[in-house]
Design a protein around this motif. Structure first.
Motif, PDB file in Angstrom:
ATOM      1  N   HIS A 247      39.586  35.322  29.200  1.00  0.00           N
ATOM      2  CA  HIS A 247      40.034  36.569  29.820  1.00  0.00           C
ATOM      3  C   HIS A 247      40.054  36.392  31.331  1.00  0.00           C
ATOM      4  CE1 HIS A 247      39.752  39.421  26.328  1.00  0.00           C
ATOM      5  NE2 HIS A 247      39.029  38.412  25.871  1.00  0.00           N
ATOM      6  N   LEU A 248      41.122  36.884  31.942  1.00  0.00           N
ATOM      7  CA  LEU A 248      41.240  36.931  33.399  1.00  0.00           C
ATOM      8  C   LEU A 248      41.881  38.269  33.736  1.00  0.00           C
ATOM      9  CD1 LEU A 248      42.686  34.192  35.765  1.00  0.00           C
ATOM     10  CD2 LEU A 248      43.270  36.597  36.019  1.00  0.00           C
ATOM     11  N   GLY A 249      41.215  39.038  34.587  1.00  0.00           N
ATOM     12  CA  GLY A 249      41.763  40.337  34.919  1.00  0.00           C
ATOM     13  C   GLY A 249      41.409  40.785  36.320  1.00  0.00           C
ATOM     14  N   VAL A 250      42.294  41.584  36.894  1.00  0.00           N
ATOM     15  CA  VAL A 250      42.047  42.243  38.177  1.00  0.00           C
ATOM     16  C   VAL A 250      42.344  43.727  37.958  1.00  0.00           C
ATOM     17  CG1 VAL A 250      42.714  42.482  40.597  1.00  0.00           C
ATOM     18  CG2 VAL A 250      42.661  40.207  39.524  1.00  0.00           C
ATOM     19  N   ARG A 251      41.391  44.560  38.270  1.00  0.00           N
ATOM     20  CA  ARG A 251      41.603  46.001  38.093  1.00  0.00           C
ATOM     21  C   ARG A 251      42.635  46.507  39.105  1.00  0.00           C
ATOM     22  NH1 ARG A 251      35.898  48.583  38.453  1.00  0.00           N
ATOM     23  NH2 ARG A 251      37.072  50.487  37.962  1.00  0.00           N
ATOM     24  N   LYS A 252      43.328  47.556  38.725  1.00  0.00           N
ATOM     25  CA  LYS A 252      44.495  48.022  39.470  1.00  0.00           C
ATOM     26  C   LYS A 252      44.246  48.261  40.962  1.00  0.00           C
ATOM     27  CE  LYS A 252      48.375  51.210  38.929  1.00  0.00           C
ATOM     28  NZ  LYS A 252      48.952  52.286  38.085  1.00  0.00           N
ATOM     29  N   PRO A 253      43.131  48.894  41.370  1.00  0.00           N
ATOM     30  CA  PRO A 253      42.945  49.151  42.813  1.00  0.00           C
ATOM     31  C   PRO A 253      42.869  47.891  43.665  1.00  0.00           C
ATOM     32  CG  PRO A 253      41.483  50.537  41.512  1.00  0.00           C
ATOM     33  CD  PRO A 253      42.063  49.522  40.573  1.00  0.00           C
ATOM     34  N   TRP A 254      42.599  46.733  43.029  1.00  0.00           N
ATOM     35  CA  TRP A 254      42.415  45.496  43.803  1.00  0.00           C
ATOM     36  C   TRP A 254      43.537  44.489  43.581  1.00  0.00           C
ATOM     37  CZ3 TRP A 254      38.466  48.226  41.451  1.00  0.00           C
ATOM     38  CH2 TRP A 254      37.508  48.760  42.312  1.00  0.00           C
ATOM     39  N   ARG A 255      44.636  44.914  42.985  1.00  0.00           N
ATOM     40  CA  ARG A 255      45.761  44.003  42.777  1.00  0.00           C
ATOM     41  C   ARG A 255      46.587  43.842  44.042  1.00  0.00           C
ATOM     42  NH1 ARG A 255      47.326  46.516  36.816  1.00  0.00           N
ATOM     43  NH2 ARG A 255      45.498  45.645  35.740  1.00  0.00           N
ATOM     44  N   ARG A 256      47.411  42.807  44.033  1.00  0.00           N
ATOM     45  CA  ARG A 256      48.312  42.482  45.152  1.00  0.00           C
ATOM     46  C   ARG A 256      47.544  42.127  46.431  1.00  0.00           C
ATOM     47  NH1 ARG A 256      53.323  43.444  43.450  1.00  0.00           N
ATOM     48  NH2 ARG A 256      53.654  44.977  41.781  1.00  0.00           N
ATOM     49  N   ARG A 257      46.372  41.570  46.260  1.00  0.00           N
ATOM     50  CA  ARG A 257      45.592  41.098  47.411  1.00  0.00           C
ATOM     51  C   ARG A 257      45.272  39.612  47.292  1.00  0.00           C
ATOM     52  NH1 ARG A 257      40.639  45.183  48.284  1.00  0.00           N
ATOM     53  NH2 ARG A 257      40.308  43.731  50.017  1.00  0.00           N
ATOM     54  N   GLY A 258      45.861  38.948  46.294  1.00  0.00           N
ATOM     55  CA  GLY A 258      45.610  37.522  46.108  1.00  0.00           C
ATOM     56  C   GLY A 258      44.310  37.216  45.407  1.00  0.00           C
ATOM     57  N   LEU A 259      43.713  38.224  44.770  1.00  0.00           N
ATOM     58  CA  LEU A 259      42.401  38.020  44.161  1.00  0.00           C
ATOM     59  C   LEU A 259      42.467  37.066  42.973  1.00  0.00           C
ATOM     60  CD1 LEU A 259      39.429  38.584  44.004  1.00  0.00           C
ATOM     61  CD2 LEU A 259      39.923  40.746  42.821  1.00  0.00           C
ATOM     62  N   ALA A 260      43.494  37.171  42.152  1.00  0.00           N
ATOM     63  CA  ALA A 260      43.599  36.272  40.996  1.00  0.00           C
ATOM     64  C   ALA A 260      43.670  34.819  41.450  1.00  0.00           C
ATOM     65  CB  ALA A 260      44.820  36.629  40.158  1.00  0.00           C
ATOM     66  N   THR A 261      44.435  34.562  42.503  1.00  0.00           N
ATOM     67  CA  THR A 261      44.533  33.197  43.029  1.00  0.00           C
ATOM     68  C   THR A 261      43.182  32.695  43.520  1.00  0.00           C
ATOM     69  OG1 THR A 261      46.847  33.491  43.671  1.00  0.00           O
ATOM     70  CG2 THR A 261      45.595  31.783  44.831  1.00  0.00           C
ATOM     71  N   CYS A 262      42.466  33.531  44.248  1.00  0.00           N
ATOM     72  CA  CYS A 262      41.138  33.147  44.748  1.00  0.00           C
ATOM     73  C   CYS A 262      40.191  32.825  43.597  1.00  0.00           C
ATOM     74  CB  CYS A 262      40.551  34.271  45.597  1.00  0.00           C
ATOM     75  SG  CYS A 262      41.409  34.575  47.151  1.00  0.00           S
ATOM     76  N   MET A 263      40.195  33.660  42.578  1.00  0.00           N
ATOM     77  CA  MET A 263      39.284  33.456  41.453  1.00  0.00           C
ATOM     78  C   MET A 263      39.622  32.165  40.705  1.00  0.00           C
ATOM     79  SD  MET A 263      38.491  37.224  39.850  1.00  0.00           S
ATOM     80  CE  MET A 263      40.126  37.414  39.145  1.00  0.00           C
ATOM     81  N   LEU A 264      40.913  31.913  40.486  1.00  0.00           N
ATOM     82  CA  LEU A 264      41.307  30.702  39.773  1.00  0.00           C
ATOM     83  C   LEU A 264      40.943  29.442  40.558  1.00  0.00           C
ATOM     84  CD1 LEU A 264      44.731  31.895  38.390  1.00  0.00           C
ATOM     85  CD2 LEU A 264      42.865  30.976  37.004  1.00  0.00           C
ATOM     86  N   LYS A 265      41.157  29.475  41.871  1.00  0.00           N
ATOM     87  CA  LYS A 265      40.803  28.302  42.681  1.00  0.00           C
ATOM     88  C   LYS A 265      39.291  28.089  42.690  1.00  0.00           C
ATOM     89  CE  LYS A 265      44.869  28.080  45.664  1.00  0.00           C
ATOM     90  NZ  LYS A 265      45.383  28.035  47.051  1.00  0.00           N
ATOM     91  N   THR A 266      38.546  29.185  42.690  1.00  0.00           N
ATOM     92  CA  THR A 266      37.090  29.071  42.622  1.00  0.00           C
ATOM     93  C   THR A 266      36.671  28.449  41.298  1.00  0.00           C
ATOM     94  OG1 THR A 266      36.723  30.959  44.081  1.00  0.00           O
ATOM     95  CG2 THR A 266      34.939  30.381  42.567  1.00  0.00           C
ATOM     96  N   LEU A 267      37.271  28.911  40.203  1.00  0.00           N
ATOM     97  CA  LEU A 267      36.941  28.350  38.893  1.00  0.00           C
ATOM     98  C   LEU A 267      37.280  26.868  38.828  1.00  0.00           C
ATOM     99  CD1 LEU A 267      36.125  28.497  35.911  1.00  0.00           C
ATOM    100  CD2 LEU A 267      38.462  29.231  35.395  1.00  0.00           C
ATOM    101  N   LEU A 268      38.468  26.491  39.294  1.00  0.00           N
ATOM    102  CA  LEU A 268      38.862  25.080  39.257  1.00  0.00           C
ATOM    103  C   LEU A 268      37.889  24.210  40.057  1.00  0.00           C
ATOM    104  CD1 LEU A 268      42.713  25.537  39.692  1.00  0.00           C
ATOM    105  CD2 LEU A 268      41.596  24.495  37.704  1.00  0.00           C
ATOM    106  N   ALA A 269      37.498  24.685  41.245  1.00  0.00           N
ATOM    107  CA  ALA A 269      36.578  23.909  42.078  1.00  0.00           C
ATOM    108  C   ALA A 269      35.196  23.819  41.455  1.00  0.00           C
ATOM    109  CB  ALA A 269      36.491  24.528  43.471  1.00  0.00           C
ATOM    110  N   THR A 270      34.705  24.932  40.915  1.00  0.00           N
ATOM    111  CA  THR A 270      33.383  24.935  40.281  1.00  0.00           C
ATOM    112  C   THR A 270      33.382  24.052  39.045  1.00  0.00           C
ATOM    113  OG1 THR A 270      33.045  27.194  41.069  1.00  0.00           O
ATOM    114  CG2 THR A 270      31.563  26.403  39.350  1.00  0.00           C
ATOM    115  N   ALA A 271      34.451  24.129  38.261  1.00  0.00           N
ATOM    116  CA  ALA A 271      34.547  23.301  37.064  1.00  0.00           C
ATOM    117  C   ALA A 271      34.597  21.825  37.426  1.00  0.00           C
ATOM    118  CB  ALA A 271      35.787  23.693  36.259  1.00  0.00           C
ATOM    119  N   ALA A 272      35.325  21.490  38.481  1.00  0.00           N
ATOM    120  CA  ALA A 272      35.386  20.094  38.914  1.00  0.00           C
ATOM    121  C   ALA A 272      33.997  19.585  39.291  1.00  0.00           C
ATOM    122  CB  ALA A 272      36.343  19.958  40.093  1.00  0.00           C
TER     123      ALA A 272
END
Length: 319
Positions: A247-272
């Motif tokens: 599951h990956l989600g961003v609640r409506k009030p916080w969309r269009r701020r690049g949050l999904a991109t930040c979270m995915l890059k954080t996950l990729l780096a942490t997983a690495a």
């Protein structure tokens, strides 16, 4: 070879290994990577099959191998979508087994609807790889129509670097005490999405944060004060070294701020950093928020494509 030589019985927990082997063989037949393990599949069916005796049927050959299966997953209370799972191994096709199982699934779905007392319409859904021409012919001949396409994507973790969160937001590590807030955020974020149904907390938790594949150390939670703004719920994939985003989600009030991109890059780096070599996910090809483009810009590439077929469920009062 006909289907008359096959034994028939419902699914039981001891069948998880044989059923996983059948599903994996079906995927490998069309060039997909296998996606089932006995543990993961067995744990899922424990919560998904409301009544295995009535909601499942297996076909076994003389050696006890599961060569075909039909499973019917009932909707949650208030839901209206029934999911049909199953298939027939390639060497047992062209004998009418698939048609028989699909008819059985439709009949079981109709009985479920009748027993529910629900007044609204129900829909049965079945998903298959776009390369599985035999399954698609079967669905079309039964009157089902394609309603949605899905893209499986994968990204390597090598070289991934985290990026700062948008101003005012903070990340936190997963703790069991966050589970209900995560459930509420997930329910809200996906309200109105295709085929989304609201499950009670217990079932949601059993399928997500209580599964033995859940990776809490890689879970990404982003807060705005005490409000959970976005999240990623990761699981151990079937392939060694692979993380699967459940599951990956961003609640409506916080969309269009690049949050999904930040979270995915954080996950990729942490997983690495933790030794995982790749991250996989599945996205609705018709996602209205441009999710596919977001994933591609981060480094995800398409690896699989599946299609969901659907048909209205008739009413049956005989259960």
């Amino acid at each position: 070879m006909t289907g008359s030589d096959l034994r028939q019985r419902p699914y039981a927990p001891a069948d998880a290994a044989g059923l996983a082997a059948m599903f994996n063989a079906l995927e490998e037949h069309v060039g997909f990577p296998p996606s089932s393990t006995p543990g993961q599949l067995g744990q899922y069916l424990t919560t998904a099959l409301a009544d295995p005796e009535r909601d499942s049927t297996l076909r076994l050959d003389a050696d006890g191998r599961i060569v075909a299966a039909g499973l019917v997953i009932a909707p949650p209370a208030g839901g209206d979508r029934v999911w049909l799972f199953g298939g027939v191994l390639p060497d047992r096709r062209a004998a009418g087994v698939g048609r028989e199982l699909l008819r059985w699934q439709f009949d079981r779905a109709a009985r479920m609807r009748g027993a529910s007392g629900a007044d609204g319409a129900w829909t049965a859904h079945a998903t298959t790889p776009v390369q599985d021409e035999a399954a698609i012919r079967l669905y079309r001949r039964a009157g089902m129509t394609a309603s949605r396409y899905w893209t499986g994507m994968s990204a390597p973790t090598a070289g991934a670097r985290p990026v700062p969160l948008p101003d005012g937001l903070r990340a936190d590590s997963y703790q069991p005490g966050f589970a209900r807030a995560l459930y509420a955020a997930d329910t809200e974020a996906f309200a109105g999405h295709f085929a989304t149904q609201v499950h009670d907390y217990e079932r949601w938790a059993a399928r997500n944060v209580e599964r033995n594949t859940f990776l809490p150390e890689l879970c990404v939670l982003v807060f705005d004060g005490d409000e959970l703004a976005g999240y990623i719920v990761p699981h151990r994939g079937v392939d060694p070294g692979t993380v699967y985003i459940g599951h990956l989600g961003v609640r409506k009030p916080w969309r269009r701020r690049g949050l999904a991109t930040c979270m995915l890059k954080t996950l990729l780096a942490t997983a690495a950093g933790a030794g995982w070599h790749s991250v996989r996910l599945q996205v609705d090809a018709d996602n209205a928020h441009g999710a596919t483009g977001v994933y591609e810009r981060i480094g995800f590439t398409a690896t699989t494509r599946t299609v969901t077929y659907e048909l209205a469920v008739e009413m049956s009062a005989d259960d």
